[in-house]
Design a protein around this motif. Structure first.
Motif, PDB file in Angstrom:
ATOM      1  N   LYS A 216       0.743  -1.178  -0.061  1.00 43.44           N
ATOM      2  CA  LYS A 216       0.073   0.088  -0.115  1.00 43.44           C
ATOM      3  C   LYS A 216       0.803   1.460   0.057  1.00 43.44           C
ATOM      4  O   LYS A 216       0.484   2.247   0.724  1.00 43.44           O
ATOM      5  CB  LYS A 216      -1.001   0.149   1.175  1.00 43.44           C
ATOM      6  CG  LYS A 216      -1.979  -1.131   1.179  1.00 43.44           C
ATOM      7  CD  LYS A 216      -2.635  -1.583   0.010  1.00 43.44           C
ATOM      8  CE  LYS A 216      -3.534  -0.629  -0.659  1.00 43.44           C
ATOM      9  NZ  LYS A 216      -3.779  -0.919  -2.257  1.00 43.44           N
ATOM     10  N   CYS A 217       1.871   1.373  -0.859  1.00 40.61           N
ATOM     11  CA  CYS A 217       2.790   2.383  -0.989  1.00 40.61           C
ATOM     12  C   CYS A 217       3.072   2.773  -2.343  1.00 40.61           C
ATOM     13  O   CYS A 217       4.292   2.700  -2.695  1.00 40.61           O
ATOM     14  CB  CYS A 217       3.973   2.258  -0.187  1.00 40.61           C
ATOM     15  SG  CYS A 217       3.693   2.405   1.674  1.00 40.61           S
TER      16      CYS A 217
ATOM     17  N   ARG B  77       4.888   5.662   3.361  1.00 37.63           N
ATOM     18  CA  ARG B  77       4.015   6.799   3.586  1.00 37.63           C
ATOM     19  C   ARG B  77       3.596   7.207   4.807  1.00 37.63           C
ATOM     20  O   ARG B  77       3.717   6.369   5.826  1.00 37.63           O
ATOM     21  CB  ARG B  77       2.797   6.473   2.536  1.00 37.63           C
ATOM     22  CG  ARG B  77       1.858   5.633   2.976  1.00 37.63           C
ATOM     23  CD  ARG B  77       0.714   5.098   2.073  1.00 37.63           C
ATOM     24  NE  ARG B  77      -0.226   5.896   1.356  1.00 37.63           N
ATOM     25  CZ  ARG B  77      -0.996   5.596   0.631  1.00 37.63           C
ATOM     26  NH1 ARG B  77      -1.138   4.351  -0.030  1.00 37.63           N
ATOM     27  NH2 ARG B  77      -1.905   6.594  -0.029  1.00 37.63           N
TER      28      ARG B  77
ATOM     29  N   TRP C  38      -1.416   5.686   5.118  1.00 41.23           N
ATOM     30  CA  TRP C  38      -1.194   3.975   4.954  1.00 41.23           C
ATOM     31  C   TRP C  38      -2.279   3.430   5.541  1.00 41.23           C
ATOM     32  O   TRP C  38      -2.847   2.264   4.908  1.00 41.23           O
ATOM     33  CB  TRP C  38       0.022   3.780   5.451  1.00 41.23           C
ATOM     34  CG  TRP C  38       0.413   2.414   5.169  1.00 41.23           C
ATOM     35  CD1 TRP C  38       1.084   1.763   4.198  1.00 41.23           C
ATOM     36  CD2 TRP C  38       0.092   1.218   6.276  1.00 41.23           C
ATOM     37  NE1 TRP C  38       1.158   0.333   4.114  1.00 41.23           N
ATOM     38  CE2 TRP C  38       0.551   0.142   5.590  1.00 41.23           C
ATOM     39  CE3 TRP C  38      -0.394   0.900   7.419  1.00 41.23           C
ATOM     40  CZ2 TRP C  38       0.319  -1.319   6.181  1.00 41.23           C
ATOM     41  CZ3 TRP C  38      -0.697  -0.037   7.778  1.00 41.23           C
ATOM     42  CH2 TRP C  38      -0.256  -1.358   7.309  1.00 41.23           C
TER      43      TRP C  38
ATOM     44  N   THR D 148       6.506   7.902  -0.311  1.00 42.22           N
ATOM     45  CA  THR D 148       5.368   7.812  -1.477  1.00 42.22           C
ATOM     46  C   THR D 148       4.677   9.370  -1.875  1.00 42.22           C
ATOM     47  O   THR D 148       4.385   9.596  -2.926  1.00 42.22           O
ATOM     48  CB  THR D 148       4.073   6.908  -0.888  1.00 42.22           C
ATOM     49  OG1 THR D 148       4.682   5.693  -0.613  1.00 42.22           O
ATOM     50  CG2 THR D 148       3.203   6.712  -2.077  1.00 42.22           C
TER      51      THR D 148
END
Length: 212
Positions: A14-15, A72, A77, A130
């Motif tokens: 998730k970055c 991030r 995040w 990010t």
């Protein structure tokens, strides 16, 4: 994981990793001896840590290589993880209490943000922010920032659906204090990589990281 002759890039979830992997396939064309893991949900190789790859491949040798990974801001995040998991399974929606403590579902498990970071932190030499991905990637791989920004724009990933990205919609100042207090490792990495994690700097909103 992306493995080059002098670097290893680890896919921290998730970055913007999927978009960056696609962009680097384009940007690093012509450079020799670079291996890209296939993105799949079967082998899990794409999300391997250094230890996991060494266990799976006794010939894997990371010594002497720079190790990169993306990171991030924690509020951004955790919301990305929560929305992503809820999209995959509508029955696995994190509660308010979970979110403000940095907890989220991962399949049927509940993990804390620091649990994820702890798997990668010991090996990473350079974190790529990010929120400033084009600049950090250009510096890391000796590329032109404009070229990186263009490639990222063309390789945007839509695995997470649109959602409200205003920090104040999800978190009060007290919530942010609780979030970081429950994830001290993430707080310490943000202090080092971003120069601090004051709540006031986060209330500007959870911007689209690929727009910077």
């Amino acid at each position: 994981m992306i493995i080059g002759p002098d670097f290893i890039w680890l896919h921290f979830p998730k970055c913007a990793g999927t978009a960056l992997e696609l962009a680097l396939r384009d940007l690093l064309q012509g450079r020799s001896a670079i291996e890209f893991d296939e993105i799949d949900d079967v082998t899990g190789r794409w999300h391997h840590t250094i230890a996991e790859r060494q266990a799976a491949d006794p010939n894997f040798d990371p010594s002497g290589k720079r190790v990169f990974a993306c990171i991030r801001r924690l509020p951004s995040w955790i919301m990305s993880m929560v929305i992503f998991e809820a999209t995959r399974n509508e029955h696995l929606v994190a509660t308010r209490e979970m979110i403000v403590r940095g907890k989220c579902f991962d399949g049927n498990c509940v993990n804390r943000a620091d649990d994820y970071l702890d798997l990668f932190n010991i090996d990473v030499h350079h974190w790529l922010r990010t929120e400033h991905l084009a600049a950090d990637v250009a510096n890391a791989f000796d590329l032109q920032q404009a070229d990186v920004a263009d490639a990222l724009s063309r390789c945007r990933s839509n695995v997470t659906p649109p959602y409200v990205r205003n920090t104040e919609f999800w978190f009060t100042d007290e919530d942010l204090g609780t979030l970081y207090a429950n994830n001290p490792l993430w707080a310490s990495v943000e202090d080092r990589v971003y120069g601090g994690h004051p709540p006031a700097s986060l209330l500007r909103g959870l911007v689209d990281p690929l727009l910077r």
